[in-house]
Scaffold this motif. Structure first.
Motif, PDB file in Angstrom:
ATOM      1  N   MET A   1      34.789  30.447  33.713  1.00  0.00           N
ATOM      2  CA  MET A   1      35.691  31.149  32.797  1.00  0.00           C
ATOM      3  C   MET A   1      36.475  32.201  33.591  1.00  0.00           C
ATOM      4  N   THR A   2      37.759  32.153  33.523  1.00  0.00           N
ATOM      5  CA  THR A   2      38.564  33.077  34.313  1.00  0.00           C
ATOM      6  C   THR A   2      39.019  34.244  33.452  1.00  0.00           C
ATOM      7  N   THR A   3      39.305  35.339  34.113  1.00  0.00           N
ATOM      8  CA  THR A   3      39.850  36.499  33.399  1.00  0.00           C
ATOM      9  C   THR A   3      41.305  36.665  33.789  1.00  0.00           C
ATOM     10  N   GLN A   4      42.052  37.308  32.934  1.00  0.00           N
ATOM     11  CA  GLN A   4      43.475  37.485  33.188  1.00  0.00           C
ATOM     12  C   GLN A   4      43.856  38.905  32.836  1.00  0.00           C
ATOM     13  N   LEU A   5      44.444  39.615  33.791  1.00  0.00           N
ATOM     14  CA  LEU A   5      44.885  40.975  33.515  1.00  0.00           C
ATOM     15  C   LEU A   5      46.404  41.050  33.516  1.00  0.00           C
ATOM     16  N   ALA A   6      47.008  40.662  34.596  1.00  0.00           N
ATOM     17  CA  ALA A   6      48.460  40.718  34.689  1.00  0.00           C
ATOM     18  C   ALA A   6      48.967  39.354  35.139  1.00  0.00           C
ATOM     19  N   PRO A 159      26.309  47.150  37.867  1.00  0.00           N
ATOM     20  CA  PRO A 159      26.957  46.285  38.851  1.00  0.00           C
ATOM     21  C   PRO A 159      27.239  44.897  38.296  1.00  0.00           C
ATOM     22  N   GLY A 160      28.290  44.272  38.853  1.00  0.00           N
ATOM     23  CA  GLY A 160      28.658  42.927  38.411  1.00  0.00           C
ATOM     24  C   GLY A 160      30.145  42.713  38.535  1.00  0.00           C
ATOM     25  N   THR A 161      30.588  41.503  38.282  1.00  0.00           N
ATOM     26  CA  THR A 161      32.021  41.208  38.331  1.00  0.00           C
ATOM     27  C   THR A 161      32.695  41.826  37.101  1.00  0.00           C
ATOM     28  N   ALA A 162      34.023  41.911  37.151  1.00  0.00           N
ATOM     29  CA  ALA A 162      34.772  42.471  36.017  1.00  0.00           C
ATOM     30  C   ALA A 162      34.477  41.677  34.751  1.00  0.00           C
ATOM     31  N   ASP A 163      34.353  40.356  34.896  1.00  0.00           N
ATOM     32  CA  ASP A 163      34.111  39.504  33.730  1.00  0.00           C
ATOM     33  C   ASP A 163      32.731  39.754  33.134  1.00  0.00           C
ATOM     34  N   SER A 164      31.705  39.850  34.011  1.00  0.00           N
ATOM     35  CA  SER A 164      30.348  40.046  33.481  1.00  0.00           C
ATOM     36  C   SER A 164      30.207  41.432  32.857  1.00  0.00           C
ATOM     37  N   GLN A 165      30.849  42.441  33.487  1.00  0.00           N
ATOM     38  CA  GLN A 165      30.816  43.790  32.907  1.00  0.00           C
ATOM     39  C   GLN A 165      31.462  43.793  31.524  1.00  0.00           C
ATOM     40  N   ALA A 166      32.622  43.119  31.452  1.00  0.00           N
ATOM     41  CA  ALA A 166      33.360  43.107  30.185  1.00  0.00           C
ATOM     42  C   ALA A 166      32.584  42.337  29.119  1.00  0.00           C
ATOM     43  N   LYS A 167      31.950  41.222  29.509  1.00  0.00           N
ATOM     44  CA  LYS A 167      31.224  40.397  28.538  1.00  0.00           C
ATOM     45  C   LYS A 167      30.017  41.158  27.982  1.00  0.00           C
ATOM     46  N   ARG A 168      29.245  41.810  28.895  1.00  0.00           N
ATOM     47  CA  ARG A 168      28.074  42.567  28.449  1.00  0.00           C
ATOM     48  C   ARG A 168      28.475  43.680  27.487  1.00  0.00           C
ATOM     49  N   TRP A 238      43.978  50.706  32.840  1.00  0.00           N
ATOM     50  CA  TRP A 238      44.842  49.645  33.374  1.00  0.00           C
ATOM     51  C   TRP A 238      45.110  49.876  34.863  1.00  0.00           C
ATOM     52  N   LEU A 239      45.422  51.131  35.213  1.00  0.00           N
ATOM     53  CA  LEU A 239      45.681  51.473  36.620  1.00  0.00           C
ATOM     54  C   LEU A 239      44.428  51.232  37.466  1.00  0.00           C
ATOM     55  N   GLU A 240      43.260  51.567  36.920  1.00  0.00           N
ATOM     56  CA  GLU A 240      42.009  51.338  37.663  1.00  0.00           C
ATOM     57  C   GLU A 240      41.816  49.849  37.956  1.00  0.00           C
ATOM     58  N   HIS A 241      42.114  49.017  36.956  1.00  0.00           N
ATOM     59  CA  HIS A 241      42.010  47.561  37.167  1.00  0.00           C
ATOM     60  C   HIS A 241      43.009  47.089  38.225  1.00  0.00           C
ATOM     61  N   GLN A 242      44.228  47.620  38.138  1.00  0.00           N
ATOM     62  CA  GLN A 242      45.274  47.216  39.104  1.00  0.00           C
ATOM     63  C   GLN A 242      44.865  47.593  40.525  1.00  0.00           C
ATOM     64  N   ILE A 243      44.317  48.788  40.674  1.00  0.00           N
ATOM     65  CA  ILE A 243      43.909  49.240  42.015  1.00  0.00           C
ATOM     66  C   ILE A 243      42.796  48.356  42.558  1.00  0.00           C
ATOM     67  N   ASP A 244      41.828  48.021  41.709  1.00  0.00           N
ATOM     68  CA  ASP A 244      40.756  47.109  42.141  1.00  0.00           C
ATOM     69  C   ASP A 244      41.346  45.777  42.600  1.00  0.00           C
ATOM     70  N   ARG A 245      42.298  45.264  41.826  1.00  0.00           N
ATOM     71  CA  ARG A 245      42.901  43.960  42.137  1.00  0.00           C
ATOM     72  C   ARG A 245      43.699  44.022  43.446  1.00  0.00           C
ATOM     73  N   LEU A 246      44.475  45.100  43.595  1.00  0.00           N
ATOM     74  CA  LEU A 246      45.312  45.232  44.790  1.00  0.00           C
ATOM     75  C   LEU A 246      44.471  45.495  46.040  1.00  0.00           C
TER      76      LEU A 246
END
Lengths: 261, 54
Positions: A1-6, A159-168, A238-246
């Motif tokens: 399952m993939t996540t999508q931010l931008a 700890p965990g991926t963005a997806d697992s954190q968000a799902k929990r 949103w900025l925190e997510h962008q910084i992690d991604r970049l």
């Protein structure tokens, strides 16, 4: 399952140079500036209205002035929890981080507003009931809501991926909705020191005239502040997510460059 | 009589919300320096390179 931010592809690395990207207005925009000005003007009207101009209540005397601040704060705490629940549901359904970001931002505001509800309630309880705290149904269920919100926010740090954190956290976020219903109905379901609902959209409203007007102004002003805070908090997340991604994209590019001759 | 409780409630609510708002705006400014304006969808074109929060 993939996540999508931008929708865009990851940008280039080397994002530590502010001049490269402009100092920028942070999380502000025309909308938030207009909201901020409206909220400040509203506060300038609400404070003298609620603290000076409002008449005293026959039963509560000047303690009615607590009502103007405590009840809007409590309502917005509930609204924050419902937004978190809705965002969590949408995340579990669509798997887009936008919804998780919205849920997390609302949960943070929910924790702040629930804490303020408990504090202002205690300060109202001391002169009204003779005690700051009682293990009453409304107070206890509100404290449990506060603990659930803190649990939601703590889970996001696990700890965990963005997806697992968000799902929990989305699963915990969904639990906020029945808890809000329990808090709302607690004064009707159990014998309570707390008074029954004063404002009831579907039934009898127990105040009127100037006091109702003060309450409506207070609710409107506090809602403007809440919305302003929610937008800014959402943009920070949103900025925190962008910084992690970049940062991740930069690290991958650096790794690839190391591998090339 | 009840004035200290009333003033304490109002002061705590507005004080906490003001501090939380300030902390959020400052954190946003700090983070925005590390993200291109194109990734900040709320930025107006004239805001790039200047402007304030609000």
């Amino acid at each position: 399952m993939t996540t999508q931010l931008a929708s865009g592809a990851p940008g280039s690395p080397g994002l530590a140079n502010p001049a490269e990207h402009g100092g920028g207005p942070g999380t502000g925009s025309r909308t938030t500036r207009a909201l901020g000005v409206a909220a400040l003007l509203g506060v300038a009207v609400f404070v003298p209205l609620g603290l000076v101009l409002s008449p005293e209540d026959v039963m509560q005397n000047d303690l009615v002035r607590m009502f103007y601040i405590h009840v809007p704060v409590a309502i917005l705490a509930f609204v924050s929890c419902l937004v978190t629940g809705a965002g969590s549901f949408m995340y579990l359904w669509r798997r887009q981080l936008w919804w998780d970001t919205a849920a997390c931002s609302a949960a943070q505001l929910g924790a702040v507003y629930t804490a303020l509800t408990l504090v202002t309630g205690s300060l109202w309880g001391r002169p009204a009931w003779g005690t700051y705290w009682d293990w009453d149904a409304r107070l206890t269920s509100t404290a449990m809501l506060m603990l659930l919100l803190l649990g939601y926010l703590a889970l996001r740090k696990a700890p965990g991926t963005a997806d697992s954190q968000a799902k929990r956290s989305a699963i915990v976020g969904l639990l906020l909705v029945p808890n809000v219903m329990i808090v709302r109905q607690s004064v009707d379901w159990w014998r309570s020191l707390h008074q029954p609902a004063t404002i009831n959209l579907l039934g009898n409203t127990r105040i009127g005239g100037t006091m109702l007007f003060c309450f409506v102004v207070g609710l409107a002003v506090m809602s403007l502040i809440w919305l302003w805070l929610l937008i800014h908090r959402f943009r920070v997340s949103w900025l925190e997510h962008q910084i992690d991604r970049l940062d991740l994209a930069g690290a991958l590019l650096a790794r690839r460059a190391e591998g090339q001759p | 009589m009840n004035t200290p409780y009333i003033l304490a409630s109002w002061s705590i609510v507005f004080g906490v919300l003001a501090l939380y708002g300030l902390a959020t705006v400052l954190r946003g400014r700090q983070l925005a320096r590390r993200v291109p304006a194109s990734e900040r969808r709320w930025v107006d074109s004239q805001d790039v390179g200047g402007g304030g929060d609000g």
